[in-house]
Design a protein around this motif. Sequence first.
Motif, mmCIF file in Angstrom:
data_model
loop_
_atom_site.group_PDB
_atom_site.id
_atom_site.type_symbol
_atom_site.label_atom_id
_atom_site.label_comp_id
_atom_site.label_asym_id
_atom_site.label_seq_id
_atom_site.Cartn_x
_atom_site.Cartn_y
_atom_site.Cartn_z
ATOM 1 N N LEU A 1 0.829 -1.209 0.000
ATOM 2 C CA LEU A 1 0.000 0.000 0.000
ATOM 3 C C LEU A 1 0.860 1.253 0.000
ATOM 4 O O LEU A 1 1.955 1.279 0.576
ATOM 5 N N ALA A 2 0.342 2.286 -0.662
ATOM 6 C CA ALA A 2 0.973 3.605 -0.641
ATOM 7 C C ALA A 2 -0.034 4.624 -0.116
ATOM 8 O O ALA A 2 -1.237 4.363 -0.068
ATOM 9 N N GLY A 3 0.456 5.802 0.261
ATOM 10 C CA GLY A 3 -0.428 6.822 0.824
ATOM 11 C C GLY A 3 -0.549 6.665 2.324
ATOM 12 O O GLY A 3 -0.205 5.621 2.888
ATOM 13 N N LYS A 4 -1.042 7.648 2.967
ATOM 14 C CA LYS A 4 -1.109 7.629 4.427
ATOM 15 C C LYS A 4 -2.368 6.915 4.902
ATOM 16 O O LYS A 4 -3.426 7.030 4.291
ATOM 17 N N ASP A 5 -2.212 6.175 6.009
ATOM 18 C CA ASP A 5 -3.363 5.494 6.576
ATOM 19 C C ASP A 5 -4.179 6.459 7.429
ATOM 20 O O ASP A 5 -3.885 7.663 7.481
ATOM 21 N N ALA A 6 -5.183 5.945 8.127
ATOM 22 C CA ALA A 6 -6.088 6.791 8.913
ATOM 23 C C ALA A 6 -5.377 7.516 10.043
ATOM 24 O O ALA A 6 -5.901 8.493 10.596
ATOM 25 N N PHE A 7 -4.172 7.043 10.390
ATOM 26 C CA PHE A 7 -3.444 7.653 11.513
ATOM 27 C C PHE A 7 -2.245 8.458 11.033
ATOM 28 O O PHE A 7 -1.350 8.786 11.804
ATOM 29 N N GLY A 8 -2.227 8.699 9.705
ATOM 30 C CA GLY A 8 -1.195 9.569 9.162
ATOM 31 C C GLY A 8 0.113 8.894 8.850
ATOM 32 O O GLY A 8 1.109 9.559 8.548
ATOM 33 N N ARG A 9 0.148 7.576 8.939
ATOM 34 C CA ARG A 9 1.390 6.867 8.652
ATOM 35 C C ARG A 9 1.467 6.510 7.174
ATOM 36 O O ARG A 9 0.455 6.394 6.487
ATOM 37 N N LEU B 1 -11.067 -2.489 -0.591
ATOM 38 C CA LEU B 1 -10.792 -2.870 0.796
ATOM 39 C C LEU B 1 -9.895 -1.867 1.516
ATOM 40 O O LEU B 1 -9.748 -1.933 2.739
ATOM 41 N N PHE B 2 -9.265 -0.964 0.749
ATOM 42 C CA PHE B 2 -8.298 -0.039 1.356
ATOM 43 C C PHE B 2 -8.647 1.398 0.936
ATOM 44 O O PHE B 2 -7.929 2.045 0.164
ATOM 45 N N THR B 3 -9.766 1.868 1.453
ATOM 46 C CA THR B 3 -10.281 3.193 1.099
ATOM 47 C C THR B 3 -9.249 4.274 1.423
ATOM 48 O O THR B 3 -8.679 4.308 2.527
ATOM 49 N N GLY B 4 -9.014 5.155 0.434
ATOM 50 C CA GLY B 4 -8.111 6.272 0.654
ATOM 51 C C GLY B 4 -6.647 5.935 0.488
ATOM 52 O O GLY B 4 -5.788 6.818 0.657
ATOM 53 N N ARG B 5 -6.356 4.687 0.145
ATOM 54 C CA ARG B 5 -4.955 4.299 -0.041
ATOM 55 C C ARG B 5 -4.790 3.673 -1.425
ATOM 56 O O ARG B 5 -5.747 3.155 -2.017
ATOM 57 N N GLU B 6 -3.591 3.710 -1.898
ATOM 58 C CA GLU B 6 -3.296 3.150 -3.220
ATOM 59 C C GLU B 6 -2.746 1.732 -3.076
ATOM 60 O O GLU B 6 -1.812 1.502 -2.302
ATOM 61 N N VAL B 7 -3.355 0.815 -3.793
ATOM 62 C CA VAL B 7 -2.821 -0.547 -3.847
ATOM 63 C C VAL B 7 -1.727 -0.563 -4.909
ATOM 64 O O VAL B 7 -2.000 -0.478 -6.117
#
Length: 720
Positions: free
Chosen positions: A176-184, A229-235
């Motif tokens: 995954l790329a991009g930040k998760d819900a906690f900013g990581r 399955l990974f809203t807001g993130r890039e697979v």
Amino acid sequence: MDMKKKAIEAELKQFSDGGAYLNRELSLLEFNRRVLAQAEDPSVPLLERLRFLCIVASNLDEFFEVRVASLLAQYQLDRASGALPDGLTASLERASAECRHLIARQYSLFNTEILPQLSEHGIHLLHRSERNAAQRAWVKQYFDREVRPLLTPIGLDPAHPFPRVINKSLNFIVELAGKDAFGRGSGIAIMKAPRVLPRVIRLPDELSDKKGASYCLLSSVIQAHMADLFTGREVVSYSQFRVTRNSDLWVDEEEVKNLRQALQSELHGRQYGFAVRLEVGRSCPEHLSNFLLNQFQIDRSRLFKVDGPVNLGRLLEIVNANDQAELKFPPFVPGYAGKLSGPDLFATLRKHDALLHHPFESFQPVINFIACAAADPNVVAIKQTIYRAGSNSELVEALIEAARRGKEVTVIVELMARFDEEANINWAEKLEQAGAQVVYGVVGLKTHAKMALVLRREPSGLRRYAHLGTGNYNPTTAKFYTDMGLLTADPDLTSDVNEVFIHLTSMTRPKQLSSIWLAPFSLQKEVVRAIRQEADIARHGRPGRIIAKMNSLTDESVIKALYEASNAGVKIDLIIRGACALRPGVDGLSENIKVRSIVGRFLEHTRIFYFRNDLKHDVVLSSADWMNRNLFRRVEVAFPIRSTALKRRVMREGLQPYLKDNVNAWELAPDGRYRRRKARGKQGQYSAQQVLMELLGAANLNNDTDDKENDNGTDPVAPR
């Protein structure tokens, strides 16, 4: 002569580096090459070709779970002790290389031949790009309704460590790329496919623009909607993966107080044995496969990138779901011996023994033997061994009914029958609940003998009746395993069977048996004695002849005796389905030995030993192969066929056709490779299994084979 003997002995000492003996693991892989050849054969019906492909996949799973796991465990022990033999390392490396070649052939066949031909016949396994708009919409609904609620992706971090992955389960690794819900930032997620969902999904026919049935795989459904399955993130990338683990169960039988309870505890642990193989998709990025290898501590030589689903064996669901007659073997109905049913069964056996040849003849008479005993008020006791009964067994249900009727029922259940442990535990519990006496054999030895004994009260007193067989009491496998069984009231044989049961339940050393060879006590000695007797006959200028049919031949002591017999002039034919460590056709060692393997519609499972013995024609059936484990680490029986008429039947059905086969026969060369036997010149094609189907099947109206005793002194074995 002395120089020749010394040369042979020198060759026999080369076992460790493969001089006189073939490697067992490589021989097992050669067997799977022969099974794969059935899948590659265009004369085999298409769905049966897919079935053989699935069988190879399942066989290779077990090869890694058991054989490779065993070699790796030994490797670790030897390395820890500083005594690592070169042969073990070489065996592991060669096995991995051979597996890689075999698996590449599997997937090439699947993609270039099987799938396109299935599609031509209206069976479509659709990739994402092949599904039309209506099908894609249906798959999306199916994913949202049935799949997504059951998925639990785990993003890896110190609070979410790498999850435990079950043996042979379908999983996905996702980058995954991009930040998760906690900013990581970027990371890796692991996701297990739900085991409750089918791996092969049929799409609604009305949505298809193709004739026939359309399917898709669960892995394809999940991969098509991975981004959801990974809203807001890039697979960034992903791959399916499957890990194979050591699946050999071990309990210290001398220490545990209750073997069944100990085994029930161990069964769960089997899912998490040490990892021995990693399979990933062909497009899996290198860094993701390396990450998985590190997690599972698997050597790169056991990483397999596959061009298709990581578990081809699951496609057996397609074979079972389709009943297009032209794509499967023609239906076969086995013959049925009518006199071996109902109240006449025991009267028939008092007159003469009865031989059954499965699957060409029905297994029903064996079930009837126990069912009639359960219903007969004159029967007072039944004793039986159970090795692999299967999850549904009319035969075991008959034993339960007998116990409920108050008969003395004793059942020896082998709890350590690999991959059947759970089913056997369940049967043991049901038998005990019905009032049967259940024991688990002998500590440290698997009870692999196939025996049933019935004690019946008659005017002359108690009389014994027995069934002895080469195969399991499993009505399902009896439909596609070749085996032979003997129903008998012979006083000597039934007395021996009774002594073996007393030995198994009381743990006392068995008395001297008059007819049966019993492992681990006498079976190996008697086999070697019979081989050496033929050698002695040949040395005195008379014909020596041995024919043996079995699943595997790996015991060194038996192979050495066969080499010695060959050099004495004994003509030896061996019909070995699977692993064979004997190297045939070597001048000065085994020039009089021929080895062949039959791989066809049915799984060859019969164990038959024939020794000419100066025209006495000794014929022995057995539950045991000529392997060290069968001869020394299991309870096995070998029993003689005494009736001349039945000896002729065994030869006529169990050996001679297999020596003539030029359709499904493979001949073992001295280099350890097998060459397919083909009809030569004006020879017609001859398939042993096909001949036996025609001879013994229900289409033959005369299935009550009541052969007459008419020994004319001739040799029942055709010239070599």
